[in-house]
Design an enzyme around this catalytic site. Structure first.
Site, short mmCIF file in Angstrom:
data_model
loop_
_atom_site.label_atom_id
_atom_site.label_comp_id
_atom_site.label_asym_id
_atom_site.label_seq_id
_atom_site.Cartn_x
_atom_site.Cartn_y
_atom_site.Cartn_z
N GLY A 185 0.70 -1.18 0.00
CA GLY A 185 0.04 0.23 -0.03
C GLY A 185 0.84 1.17 -0.12
N THR A 222 -5.45 -10.46 13.11
CA THR A 222 -6.69 -9.79 12.71
C THR A 222 -6.08 -8.76 11.67
OG1 THR A 222 -7.41 -9.74 15.00
CG2 THR A 222 -7.81 -7.85 13.88
N CYS A 303 23.20 -0.11 5.15
CA CYS A 303 23.34 -1.34 5.82
C CYS A 303 23.32 -1.04 7.34
CB CYS A 303 24.76 -1.77 5.58
SG CYS A 303 25.94 -0.95 5.72
#
Ligand code: PMP
Length: 362
Positions: A185, A222, A303
């Protein structure tokens, strides 16, 4: 104010996504509960699933919501790669690097030659092939249609990491023959914390995260309803591809004039992404100079020490030491012409200063 040109790291939130999230946050209830509140939450969840399915040319039942694309990719590898050898492109994201996978070299422009995939599939028929639709650092697009055809011929499955392409240059990857693809998203203006694995009809997925049987037993936990509602709302928003491409082309032309080299320049690419190598100037030096000018771009991969490592993607494309001298400019959905001007001015000033200072040279 910062000029934010790091959309491939995360896109700015779309207003429609924010509104959908606020509404979902005001919806009390767990979608698994059977009382009226639970049913209201379930209704929201299923409406979001239908929206995502429509955009992805999939059935609602074939959308598995999860926390993001790292998880969606892990689920695909776990479920589809179980008893199969795994082949991955050399420029895949860190979330597609299962141990023991055979790495397929790419051409200097970052694309995978059909002959390379065919030769590997002849050695490993029935493999799981993981290939990204668009590279996060260079924007280079892989020819998924051709790869899917090769996979079909050799009885192999194809998983597409479509994270950077969804919302920017969507394709019907399932119709092309992919077994699954992942989306996230926050890469198209939704919030962080929700993504999906989209599977082809008939593909069985065994859960990686087991739990209360959510997502038809394919992903326990959930579901993060506000984030999923925001994801679905962002997916429907228009993307001004031509405007974004023309901004990117102007940035490219300007930077080439100052000596920049563009990896993957000859390949089909995302409209919003340009990778700029500035020979002789370390990526870190470039990033700091632009940051001081109030511009957010990125480089290579950070990193754990917080230092920048040379980009493995550019190294795989054969750029050698130049792989540590590249920055990525990725334009957000709401980029303006003013951003082009501000960036090019800062880039020119940075080049001028860096060239004067041998201490900053690579
Ligand atoms: N694949 C690609 C190509 C990406 O660019 C990213 C994010 N950088 C991911 C996967 C992982 O996505 P997420 O942030 O949703 O875990």
């Amino acid at each position: 104010m910062t000029l934010y040109l790091d959309a491939n790291a995360t896109e700015p939130l779309r207003p429609a996504a924010r509104a959908a999230m606020l509404a979902a946050m005001d919806t009390l209830g767990n979608p698994s509960s059977i009382h009226a509140s639970g049913r209201a939450a379930r209704k929201l969840l299923e409406a979001a699933r239908e929206t995502v399915a429509a955009h992805c040319h999939a059935r609602p039942a074939d959308i598995i919501f999860c926390a993001g694309a790292t998880e969606a990719n892990a689920l695909a590898i776990h479920a589809l790669g179980r008893d199969r050898p795994i082949l991955i492109g050399a420029t895949e994201h860190e979330s597609i690097r299962p141990t023991g996978a055979e790495i397929l070299p790419v051409r200097p422009d970052g694309t995978l030659a059909a002959a390379t995939l065919d030769a590997a599939l002849a050695r490993y028929p029935g493999a799981l092939v993981c290939l990204m639709a668009a590279n996060n650092e260079t924007g280079v697009l892989h020819d998924i249609e051709t790869a899917a055809k090769s996979c079909a011929i050799h009885g192999a499955l194809l998983h597409v990491d479509a994270v950077q392409a969804v919302g920017r240059c969507p394709r019907d990857w399932l119709a092309m023959g992919a077994a699954s693809f992942s989306l996230s998203g926050h890469k198209f203006g939704g919030p962080m914390g929700a993504g999906a694995l989209v599977v082809s009809q008939g593909i069985e997925i065994e859960a990686l995260v087991k739990g209360g049987g959510q997502e038809q037993g394919r992903r326990g936990g959930t579901p993060p309803l506000p984030a999923i509602a925001g994801l679905a709302a962002a997916l429907g928003e228009p993307y001004e591809s031509d405007k974004i491409l023309s901004c990117r082309d102007d940035i490219e032309a300007f930077c080439i004039g100052l000596g920049a080299v563009i990896p993957g320049a000859g390949a089909a690419r995302l409209p919003n992404t340009v990778c700029l190598i500035l020979p002789g100037i370390r990526a870190e030096t470039q990033l700091i100079a632009l940051d001081m000018a109030g511009i957010a771009v990125s480089a290579g991969s950070a990193c754990s020490s917080g230092k920048l490592a040379a980009s493995p993607v550019l190294a795989a494309m054969g750029f050698g030491t130049l792989s540590g001298q590249a920055i990525r400019v990725s334009l957000p959905w709401n980029v303006s012409r003013g951003a082009v001007e501000q960036f090019t001015m800062a880039y020119a000033a940075m080049v001028k200063r860096a060239l004067r200072s041998p201490a900053h040279s690579a």
